[in-house]
Design a protein around this motif. Structure first.
Motif, mmCIF file in Angstrom:
data_model
loop_
_atom_site.group_PDB
_atom_site.id
_atom_site.type_symbol
_atom_site.label_atom_id
_atom_site.label_comp_id
_atom_site.label_asym_id
_atom_site.label_seq_id
_atom_site.Cartn_x
_atom_site.Cartn_y
_atom_site.Cartn_z
ATOM 1 N N SER A 397 0.813 -1.222 0.000
ATOM 2 C CA SER A 397 0.000 0.000 0.000
ATOM 3 C C SER A 397 0.842 1.266 0.000
ATOM 4 C CB SER A 397 -0.916 0.007 1.236
ATOM 5 O OG SER A 397 -1.720 -1.139 1.286
ATOM 6 N N SER A 398 2.142 1.113 -0.040
ATOM 7 C CA SER A 398 3.028 2.276 0.018
ATOM 8 C C SER A 398 4.261 1.997 -0.822
ATOM 9 C CB SER A 398 3.432 2.550 1.478
ATOM 10 O OG SER A 398 4.097 1.432 2.023
ATOM 11 N N ARG A 444 2.608 -1.717 -6.872
ATOM 12 C CA ARG A 444 1.415 -1.752 -6.026
ATOM 13 C C ARG A 444 0.423 -2.794 -6.558
ATOM 14 N NH1 ARG A 444 0.584 3.194 -3.218
ATOM 15 N NH2 ARG A 444 2.613 4.175 -2.892
ATOM 16 N N ARG A 494 -3.499 -7.120 -6.859
ATOM 17 C CA ARG A 494 -2.899 -6.111 -5.980
ATOM 18 C C ARG A 494 -1.864 -6.749 -5.072
ATOM 19 N NH1 ARG A 494 -8.213 -4.369 -6.850
ATOM 20 N NH2 ARG A 494 -8.420 -2.115 -7.220
ATOM 21 N N ALA A 496 -1.152 -5.382 -2.139
ATOM 22 C CA ALA A 496 -1.585 -5.092 -0.770
ATOM 23 C C ALA A 496 -2.452 -6.245 -0.278
ATOM 24 C CB ALA A 496 -2.339 -3.766 -0.713
ATOM 25 N N GLY A 548 0.021 4.210 -6.325
ATOM 26 C CA GLY A 548 -1.305 3.844 -5.873
ATOM 27 C C GLY A 548 -2.327 4.061 -6.976
#
Length: 917
Positions: A397-398, A444, A494, A496, A548
């Motif tokens: 997420s980063s 991401r 994803r 994340a 993102g």
């Protein structure tokens, strides 16, 4: 305690098998010595899966500590069972315990506070399996004993373990246990019992490679296991048991040697070391010497394809043990250097006779050590698997970076220091300016567009991810990221998510360290392969998204079904079909079987705005073709274009084919993988053995012969890796039904028959080391990655060229029939593979694929890769009236390399279509 013969009675047998339990044994549960023909652990005896399965059902009906679960069918149709063992109180709330395990493992939406509460409420989940490699018989026999012990013992330790843990006792290879045990027991004289002469692989298709299938999930058994591990139970510890142990020792137990893979969370490695050392400590405490770790064996934690190693990419502790022994008594050898203890071998063992029960006693200790570790660390294990999952979600997420050997080398060069633990310190600001550049960030997510040519293969790739628990999303409508628009139906993966390490490992290149035997020495052989990026091997087109992003997606709930294709257009002359999909070969096979005509349009064709490249598939109209196409496009997810006239230009008319897939006695794994592929794509084939080839008149039965990697023997030290060359039994020592499988491919007897077959109009497909056939049959080529020493053709040394299983990029001529549908570049799997140079005066030979750069490495490790530049990887060779197709890379590698399947499929159809003309 050891046992040298059959147990004298039931009570004595239980005591000897299980040791002092410190409590009463339940009297109403059948002990193993009453359930099997002989006591488990007896010399010269193996129970088979039929008896094992019956015993599981007996136990399930007698014990309140066990629930028996059917986890799926094997490739041969047997039921694969899993015994869920815990306290009666825990079994009464299994659904809740399973839900806690799932929430913590997936971590999504779970706060630290909730994780702590769930960890306090939950129970540690431990997977302990058996039988994956069926000739490693100790694991299956030992599971019978440990199951009985856990269901009957009433000592405080056992009750504590049952209270704090849920143990999943599973069998990985029922078919293999049945085959091996029955083969071993077939002889009445115990002293003649053996399983070295097995006639076939102990898993229907792939034998030992069933432990290289974990990220692909091609085999039914792998899919069943992965579902329990990563979609149902989410165990924190996965114990995968094997044999045999190192020479002069009893058992290898973790920790493992370096390198470890850079994608997974370091916490999984530190915990693995804890469990491993707990196992060593219990063995030593129980006076069971002879265990070793790290340098005691070559096992590392790099490759993702094994049961215990795929665990690391899912934040679980994966354990591998390798123990000596078997039903036939053996000895512990005396190796002088192993008699001095060190950190990796804390308790040397003296030479001695070794029996099956000795191994089972060690196996019992290690099982209990693992369960005890899980019980004592229950809350910490549960919380830490959440912690690792939460770490992955945060990293995905980063902005995040994965430091790899290549980046460290770049850093050292930038600072003029040396990489490694003894390197010089350099300017600390280079950490960010070199290691954390914006373009070097981890993605991401990945977007797989829905408008690429081979969506059925995309679905196969995505299903491999889903079967291993990865979350995959699908776009409900078109969306745009960074100025690029993706159509509805595109897929998004994803990073994340908890299984981010696995996601990265399937999409990103592996960067294996330059691992040397000693500084300045030769390369140190890896444990299995070094580069295997599945998206590359399968030819998937995807975009790496570094920032993102938002996309209108919904979660794919389960494995994906291929979206039905359609017949487009209204013409009545026939149909055009793209050559770019692997599924087009299934459709072609169906059409030929139905008697329909099929042709390849050499220069391609058009249907409206759709442009088909070289090799466009043309099917003239007929009732038989119509029936096959209308059903096939729906089943296979490909489109057919009905057109009003036959395409212009030259065509190649295909014929029904008869494929001979070459195998050898005992079974070849590459041949087995090809057999599985042929069945999936509905290719008509028979397995053929050397005796049939030696008999000649091959053309009577076959149009094309396929020689998978390794089935053609080669001299040691030459440029071709030697094939399977183990001892074969005498015909009178095996059942009559297998005697026709005996024999070897020889230069003296077999090659003249193959030459006769090809020159008379037959076709040969040779893969990997079996491309030796091309040179042996006089093709006008030379081996490029070889040298002459003392008048002999030799392989280049490992210092000169060493590519031990990596993905390389090659150039392709898509106008060549062998390359129809493949495009101008392809990623190939290369494992010390041969490459070729075409002789200057050669005729009747076409270069299909070659290396056009001095840096072809895409994923893995390559020493001396620049030596491959301009060498040829794939050849189309005329020989008499027939064809030889030589594919140096392993184009069917473990049925993972879908991106190169087309070369094989094209060869199967093309050779018979043009040979003999």
């Amino acid at each position: 305690m050891t046992r040298s013969g059959a147990m004298a009675g039931a009570a004595l047998g239980v005591i000897l098998a299980f040791g002092a339990l410190g409590g009463a044994i339940a009297a109403d549960i059948t002990p193993p010595d009453k359930a099997f023909a002989q006591p488990i652990g007896s010399d010269y005896f193996l129970a088979d899966y039929t008896a094992y399965e019956a015993y599981l059902k007996t136990l399930a009906g007698q014990s309140d500590r066990m629930k028996l679960v059917d986890i799926g069918k094997t490739e041969e149709g047997r039921t694969q069972w899993m015994a869920v063992v815990s306290s009666p109180a825990n079994l009464a709330k299994l659904d809740r315990l399973k839900e806690i395990s799932r929430k913590l493992a997936k971590a999504e939406g779970v706060s630290k506070e909730e994780a702590e509460k769930l960890a306090a409420e939950g129970k540690a989940v431990v997977w302990i399996d058996a039988g994956l490699h069926a000739t490693e018989t100790i694991t299956s026999q030992g599971q019978i004993q440990v199951l009985h012990r856990m269901l009957t013992a009433k000592d405080p330790e056992t009750l504590r373990l049952l209270d704090d843990c849920v143990i999943l006792f599973a069998h990985d290879n029922p078919d293999g246990m049945e085959l091996v045990s029955d083969w071993y027991m077939r002889n009445q004289d115990p002293k003649t019992r053996e399983f070295n002469s097995l006639p076939r692989l102990y898993q229907k298709y792939v034998g030992h490679d069933n432990n290289r299938d974990s990220f692909m999930s091609a085999m039914a058994e792998t899919t069943n296991v992965n579902k329990q591990l990563f979609r149902e139970w989410y165990p924190q510890i996965i114990f995968n048991q094997h044999q045999t142990g190192p020479n002069g020792m009893v058992v290898f137990v973790p920790p493992f040697r370096d390198p470890f893979n850079f994608n997974y969370d370091p916490l999984v490695m530190t915990q693995l070391q804890e469990v491993g050392m707990a196992m060593h400590s219990r063995l030593v405490a129980e006076d069971k010497p002879g265990s070793g770790a790290r340098s005691a064996a070559p096992y590392s934690t790099w490759h993702n394809g094994m049961v215990r190693s795929v665990s690391y990419f899912h934040n679980a502790i994966g354990l591998l043990t390798e123990i000596i022994g078997g039903p036939t008594p053996t000895t512990v050898n005396l190796v002088p250097d192993l008699q001095l203890p060190n950190n990796d071998r804390p308790a040397p063992i003296a030479p001695r006779v070794w029996r099956l029960q000795d191994s089972l006693d060690y196996q019992m200790t290690m099982n209990l050590a693992v369960i005890d570790y899980a019980a004592r660390n229950r809350e910490r294990l549960l919380f830490n698997i959440w912690k690792m999952g939460d770490n992955s979600i945060k990293r995905g997420s980063s902005d995040s970076w994965t430091i790899t050997p290549t980046r460290v080398e770049t850093l050292a060069a930038a600072g003029k220091g040396k990489p490694g633990p003894y390197g010089a310190a350099i300017d600390p600001s280079l950490y960010k300016t070199v290691l954390q550049t914006p373009e070097a960030r981890d993605p991401r997510g990945y977007v797989i567009p829905a408008d690429q040519a081979d969506m059925p293969t995309v679905v196969a790739f995505l299903n491999a991810l889903i079967k291993t628990g990865v979350d995959v999303d699908k776009a409900d409508k078109a969306f745009t990221i960074a100025g690029k628009t993706y159509p509805a139906g595109s897929y998004v993966v994803r990073t994340a998510q908890a299984y981010r390490p696995h996601v990265l490992d399937m999409f990103e290149p592996q960067d294996h360290p330059h691992d040397l035997e000693y500084p300045g020495g030769p390369p140190k052989a890896p444990y299995d392969v070094t580069g295997y990026t599945l998206a590359y091997q399968m030819g998937i087109k995807f975009d790496r998204i570094l920032d993102g992003f938002e996309a209108p997606t919904s979660r794919v709930p389960d494995v994906i079904k291929v979206a039905p294709g359609a017949v487009k257009g209204s013409g009545s002359a026939g149909w055009l079909i793209s050559h770019e999909t692997n599924a087009s070969f299934t459709l072609t096979n169906r059409l030929l079987k139905a008697g329909a005509k099929v042709q390849w349009v050499k220069d391609g064709a058009k249907a409206g705005s759709t442009d088909f490249g070289p090799g466009a598939i043309w099917v003239p109209a007929s009732p038989a073709a119509k029936a096959v196409i209308e059903k096939g496009v729906k089943d296979l997810g490909i489109d057919a274009y009905a057109v009003g006239g036959k395409p212009s230009g030259a065509t190649i008319a295909l014929k029904p084919i008869r494929i001979g897939l070459v195998d050898v006695y005992g079974g070849s794994m590459p041949s087995g993988w090809n057999r599985w592929m042929f069945e999936q794509f509905e290719a008509p084939f028979q397995v053929v053995y050397p005796q049939r080839l030696d008999a000649g008149n091959i053309k009577k039965d076959f149009d094309v012969l396929v020689f998978p990697d390794g089935v053609v023997p080669a001299p040691q030290g030459g440029p071709f890796r030697a094939g399977r060359a183990g001892a074969q039994p005498k015909p009178e020592e095996i059942p009559a039904e297998y005697r026709a499988w005996l024999g070897r491919i020889t230069d003296e007897k077999t090659l003249p028959k193959i030459a006769e077959f090809v020159k008379g109009g037959g076709s040969v497909v040779a893969i990997g080391a079996s491309t030796r056939l091309a040179t042996a049959l006089g093709a006008p080529v030379e081996i490029a990655n070889a040298k002459i020493e003392n008048g002999q053709l030799k392989a280049l040394s490992n210092r000169e060229l060493y590519i031990p299983g990596s993905v390389l990029r090659a150039k392709v001529d898509p106008k060549q029939p062998l390359a129809y549908g493949a495009g101008e570049q392809v990623d190939v799997f290369f494992d010390r593979s041969p490459t070729f140079t075409i002789k200057s005066d050669a005729k009747g030979i076409s270069r299909v694929s070659w290396f056009d750069t001095d840096k072809p490495l895409r994923s893995g490790w390559a020493v001396g890769q620049e030596k491959l530049k301009d060498s040829t990887t794939m050849l189309d060779i005329d020989l008499g009236k027939g064809k030889i197709f030589a594919f140096g890379p392993e184009i069917t590698q473990r049925a993972q390399s879908w991106g190169t399947f087309k070369f094989l499929f094209n060869g199967l159809l093309y050779g018979p279509a043009v040979s003999g003309n």
